[in-house]
Design an enzyme around this catalytic site. Sequence first.
Site, PDB file in Angstrom:
ATOM      1  N   PHE A   1       0.823  -1.219   0.000  1.00 11.05           N
ATOM      2  CA  PHE A   1       0.000   0.000   0.000  1.00 11.05           C
ATOM      3  C   PHE A   1       0.851   1.259   0.000  1.00 11.05           C
ATOM      4  O   PHE A   1       0.415   2.306   0.461  1.00 11.05           O
ATOM      5  CB  PHE A   1      -0.981  -0.020   1.182  1.00 11.05           C
ATOM      6  CG  PHE A   1      -1.673  -1.346   1.333  1.00 11.05           C
ATOM      7  CD1 PHE A   1      -2.617  -1.741   0.394  1.00 11.05           C
ATOM      8  CD2 PHE A   1      -1.336  -2.225   2.347  1.00 11.05           C
ATOM      9  CE1 PHE A   1      -3.217  -2.983   0.482  1.00 11.05           C
ATOM     10  CE2 PHE A   1      -1.929  -3.472   2.444  1.00 11.05           C
ATOM     11  CZ  PHE A   1      -2.879  -3.853   1.507  1.00 11.05           C
TER      12      PHE A   1
ATOM     13  N   GLU B   1      -5.662   3.711  -6.665  1.00 12.87           N
ATOM     14  CA  GLU B   1      -5.804   4.877  -5.784  1.00 12.87           C
ATOM     15  C   GLU B   1      -7.262   5.360  -5.720  1.00 12.87           C
ATOM     16  O   GLU B   1      -7.783   5.613  -4.639  1.00 12.87           O
ATOM     17  CB  GLU B   1      -4.894   6.030  -6.225  1.00 12.87           C
ATOM     18  CG  GLU B   1      -3.512   5.633  -6.737  1.00 12.87           C
ATOM     19  CD  GLU B   1      -2.687   4.824  -5.774  1.00 12.87           C
ATOM     20  OE1 GLU B   1      -2.765   5.066  -4.555  1.00 12.87           O
ATOM     21  OE2 GLU B   1      -1.959   3.922  -6.233  1.00 12.87           O
TER      22      GLU B   1
END
Lengths: 733, 210, 326
Positions: free
Chosen positions: A238, A700
Site C-alpha cells: 500500500f 488509488e
Amino acid sequence: MNRVDGRQKVTGAAKYAAEYELPNLAYGVLVGSTITKGRLTSIDTKTAERAPGVLAVITHLNAPKAPGTKPTGKDPSQPQTVGNALQVFMDDKIRFNDQPIAVVVANTLERARFAARLVKAQYAKEKHQTNLEANKANAFLPTQAKKNPKSPAADYQRGQVDAYKTGALKLESEYVIPTEVHHPMELQAITAHWEAPDRLTLYDKTQGTMATRRDFARQWGLPEENVKVIATYVGGAFGNALHSWPHESAAIIAAKVVNRPVRLMLTREQMFTMVGYRPHTWQKIGMSATPDGKITAITHESIGQTSTYEEFVEATLGQTKMMYQSPNLTTRYRLAALDVGSPIWMRGPGEATGAFALESAMDEMAFLLNIDPMEFRLRNYTDQDPEKNRPWSSKFLKECYQAGAQRVGWNKRQLKPGALRDGEWFIGYGMGVGTFGAHRGSSKASAQLLPNGTVLLQSAVTDIGPGTGTAMTQIAADTLGLAPEKIRFEWGNSDFAQAPTQGGSAIVNTVGPAVQEACMALKDKLRELAATSNSAFTSAKKEDVAFADNYLTLSGNSTARATYADLVRQAGGTAVTVESKPSGEGQKYSMYSFSVHFAEVRVHELTGEVRVSKLVSCADAGTIINEKTAGNQMKGGAVGGIGMALMEHAIIDDRFGRYVTKDLADYHVPVQADSPAIEVFFVNQPDPYVNKLGTKGIGEIATIGVAPAIANAVFNATGKRVRELPITPDKLV
Amino acid sequence: MATNHEPDVPANHNENRRTFLKQSSLLTALALVPGPVVSAAEAKLDERVAEAIEQIPLSLKVNGKKLKLKVEPRTTLLDLLRENLNLTGTKKGCDYGQCGACTVHVDGQRVNSCLSFAVMHEGQEITTIEGLADGDKLHPMQEAFVKHDGFQCGYCTPGQIMSAVACVREGHAGSEGEIREYMSGNICRCGAYTNIVAAIQDVKSGGQKV
Amino acid sequence: MNQFQYVRATKPQAAIEAVAKDANARFIAGGTNLVDLMKRGVMTPQKLVDINRLDFRKIERQNNGLRIGALALNSTVADDKQVRERQPLLALALNAGASPQLRNMATVGGNMLQRTRCAYFYDVTMPCNKRQPGTGCGALEGINRMHAIFGFSDKCIAVHPSDMSVALVALDATVQVSGPKGNRSIPFADFHRLPGDTPEKDTNLEPGELITAVDVPDGPFTKHVHYQKVRERASYAFALLSVAAALDIENGTIKAARLAMGGVAHKPWRLTAAEQVLVGKPATEETFRQAATVAMQGAKSFKHNEYKLRLGPNAIVQALKTAAAA
C-alpha cells in the site's frame, strides 16, 4: 478469469521475503533508540555478544561503511535536494524514537530476539518536536517548490488570491487527518545473501525490484547486474515498500559481517516507526458560491508532517485544482519537519488526504445552499481541465454519479440531517469523489515461445496484490490469441525485463502496453522465422498467423504448419524484448481516472457507533482488463476508506516522542464485521489516449473519496460534522 | 488428544540454566589471553551448554506426520512451523494474536499459533494450510477462495482459509452476519472481505464435507 | 524473550508448590496474554508451570448453580448449553471478547487474570507503576482516552480489559482457588483490586494460588439480559466501555436487577446503587435513565476520556433497554 497465482496463495506455497530457505541462515533483530532526539554517548553490546548463538552485534561503532553511503539528511554539497534517507549505523545521531541503533545477528530467531534486549545504550538527550499542531508556525514551502515554481507542490493561483473571503456565501473549515499507517499483513522483511564478496541477492518486500537494486548497488558501489532483487510475492504494501528503509540496509550490513545469509523481519511495533506512514496533515478550505450553487472561489491550504532529514511531498491539493469549475482558486502546500521517521505514500496518497477536506467542504457548502450534494457537484462539473486548460483524455464521471446514486438509493436521502432512522439507528447518505492521474511510464517486457508451445513472458514488475500477473497474462493471451493457460508470466525479479515500481495506479497503464508490444513482436518474429523455412508462410500477413497446440497455422491455408519445436531450434531461441514508452498525448490531454463513492451509514443514537451499511464505488478507470481482480481491488480500497474514516489513528505521546498505539489492538484497521456489502460499478470505456489498451488505473481511486463519503453520510445521519478523522464514538456521543 | 503423563518435573531440568549466562562470562575474568581468543572459546562453550540445557524433547503430529523434535521452551508454535519445519504457509502478521494470519488447527480447533509455546502442544495434532489439500486436490474452501477471488496479496489467506474451514465446521457460517462476526479474527488489509464471505457461503451451501 | 524453565504439571498440588516457592514462576494455561507480554519483555518469568493437563475443564451443575472449571475454554463456555440456558449474559459477554481463535485458547481463569491493555504498561521504556513500581503513571498526564473514570489512584488509572469478568461480577459469581494453605472461595467482586498504592497487584490471589473453578449461582436472569460493548470497530477490539445488564421483569415491573461496567475501572465495576434504583420500578427508559445517573455518580475523567462520562450513562440505558426487550 481466476488469478494465475491463486493456487500458490491458497496452498501456502507462495514464498514471501522471509520464507526462502537458504543454507546457514542467520537471523537479524533490530534494537531501537528509546529517545527521540539526541546522540548516542555509549552503547554496551558485551552482554549481547556473549549470549548464546550470537554471531555479531553491529552498531555505528563497528558497522562496515558501504562505499556509496551518503550522509543522512540534507547534503551540504547539494542544498537543493529533499534530503537523503536515513543511513543506518553511520553516525551517533538519533533522529526519531525507535531509530535502529544496532542489529543483533544470531543463529536462531529466539536467540537474536533475546540478545537484542541485552544491548544497552546511553544518550545525550535533546528537546524533540513530534506535535504537528505545535509546529504549524514553522511550516515551510518544500525545497522542490522553491526550486521550481511549476512544481505541483508550489503555490497555485488562478483568478484572484483568496477570493472566497469576499464571497457572499462562504465557508471556512479546518480538517485534520491523523497519522495513518499502511500495516500490510506481511511485516516488512528481507533476506540478504552475499553470494560472493561482490554479488548480492535480496529476497525483499519491495514494490520495485529495479529501484531496490539501484539503491543498494549504488550504496555498495556495485554494478547493478551484481545485485539481484527477488520479490515474487509481496504480502501487501500500500505504498510502504516504495522506499528503501533502514532495516534493509541493516540486513545487508549484517549479512556482510557474518558472511551468512541474514533474515530480518520487523515487529509490528517497528512497522509504526521506520517504514513510513500517511502523514498527519492539517488542512483549511475556504469556499464561496453563488446562491444558485456555482462555486466562485476555493482556497485550500495544507500542512503535512515530514521528518527532519527528508522532505516528503505528496499531491494533497491536486484534486482541488481540477475537479470543480472555480474561477478563483488558491492552494498553499507546506511541510512541518518533526523528529519522526519519514512518511511515505499510502494508498490514494495525498489525494485521499486532500479529498477528505475538499469533498467534506463540498458537502458543507451544499448544505449551506440547501442543494443536494450531487446536484451541487453537477453544477460545478468540469468538461475540461480548468488547471491546465486542456481537454480530458476521457471523463465519464457523470455516468458514475448516476450509476452510484441509483445503486445506493440516493433518492431516499433527505436534505435535512437526522431525518431517517431505523429504531435506535440514524441513517444517512453521503458521497465523495476521487481522482488520480492516469500515469504511464516506460517499461520493457520480454516474450519467448518455448518448444512446448507455451509463451514465457518476463518483467521485473511486482504484484503486491492487485493481480498484475493475472492482468498481464490476459493481455498476452488476447494479443497472441492463445489460451491463458498457454501463457506463463513471470514477475518480481530484477533480472527480468526492466519495469517500473508498482505504485501510483500506473502498472497496467505502463507494463500492459509493453507486454502487448512484446507479444506483437514475438508474433512478427515467429512469422519471419516461419517465412524463411516454410514457403506457405513466406508472404503471410501477421494477423493470419495463429497458434495451435504444437504449431503455427495460417488462416486460409489449412495445411500450412510450422511446428514450435522447429522454429525454436531453427532460431536458437525466440526471445524478444521490447520497450514501450508513452506517446506525446499527455501534453495534449489531461489524463485522470475518476471515482465516486456513495455510503449509507447507521449511527447509534446512544453509543455513537458508526456502521457503514452499504458502499457503492463507481469508477471511470478506462478499460477493465479483469473484472474479478479489478472489482476486488475497488472493494479493498473501499475497506481502506472505512478504516481511514472510522478508526485508523496512530498516536504519539509527545512527552516521549513514542507511539502509544503500537500494535493492531491499539491501531485498528477494519475487520470482516466492519465490511458492508460493497457494490462496484465500472464504466468500462476505453481511454483513447493513455495507451492502446484503454486503461487508466484503479488502485488509488478505489480509496480516494471514500472517507469523505462516510463523513458526509454521518453528517446526514446526525447533523454532526466531524472534521478530524477518525470518526470514533467519542466524537459523536 | 495428549496422551503423555509426565511427572511433575521440569522438562528442562537443569536448575543452573538461569545463571548460565553469568557463569560462562566468568571465563573472561580467568583469562589473561587476548580477548578474541577468549570470546571464541566462550562462544563455543556457550553453544554446547546452551544446546544441551535449553532444548527439550517434543512429539507432535503435523499434517498427519509424527515428529520427534527438540525445541527451546520459548519457541512459539508459529516459529516452530515457519523457522524450524519450513512450513511457511502459516504466516506471521503481528505475533501478538491480533491479526489471525497464523491460524492453524490444533486437534481440530482453530487457534493463533503465535500465542502458544510449541512445548505446550506435546502429543497434539497440528494442521496447517499445507496439510489441508488432499494431495493435488484442493480442499473445497481453497477452491472457493480461488473461484471468488477471496484474497489479493495472499498473505492473510492461509489463516483465512484455516479459519473459514473451522467456521463452517463449528456451525458459525449460518448467515452473512454470522460469518462476518466469526471471521473477524482474520484481518485482510487488502480488504477482500466480501469475496471471502462469498467463498464461505459457497462452500456452506455446496454441502461438501469440509 | 528470555529463556525459562518449563514444567508440565499433571497434579494441582505439585503445580501450586512449584509456583508458591518461586517468585519468578508463573502458571501458564491458554497463554494468550502471558506469551504476548513475555514477547514484549513486560513479564519475564523464569519458570512456567503448564497447567493445561490439570482436570479443571468441566462445566457442571453444583449447589444450585454452575461450576465452571478454570481451564474451560472461553469458546466452550460460550457455546455450552447449560450456560446459554441458565446464564445467557455470560455467554454474551464471552462472545463479545477477542476472536474465535483466541476464545479457543483462552481459559476462564486466564481471562480473569488478563493484565491491563494500558499502552504505558505494555512499553517497557515508559513509566508504569504497575509494571515497575515507583516509575510513575505514564497515563495520568499522557494519552488516557482508554482509561478509568472510577476507582483510580494517582499511582494508576488503568482499566481491566476482560468482558467475561463484567458479566461474572454482575452474576455474583464466586472464585474457587487452591493454594499452598489449602482451598478458599473469593466472591467475584473481591477478586480484582483497585490500584491504590499497589497497582502492581491486579488481584487478591496469594502467591501460588491457583484458580480451579468459578461458581455462578442460579438466578432469574435467563431472559432479560444484554452485554453492551462499545468499541471502535464492529468486532475484535477492546471496549471503550461495556455494560452487563440483567433484569427480572414481571408484568412490566423490575423485580431484580444486575448491572456492571467494564472499561471504566481497574476492576469490573459493579453498580449496586443503580441496581437498587431499578428494583420495583417499571421497566421504562425513564427508570433506566435514573439508574444511569446514579451509576455515574462519582465518575471523574482525565484529559482524553471525558467522553466516557457521556457514553457511560448512554450505554447503560441502551443495555437496559435491550435487556428489557429481550
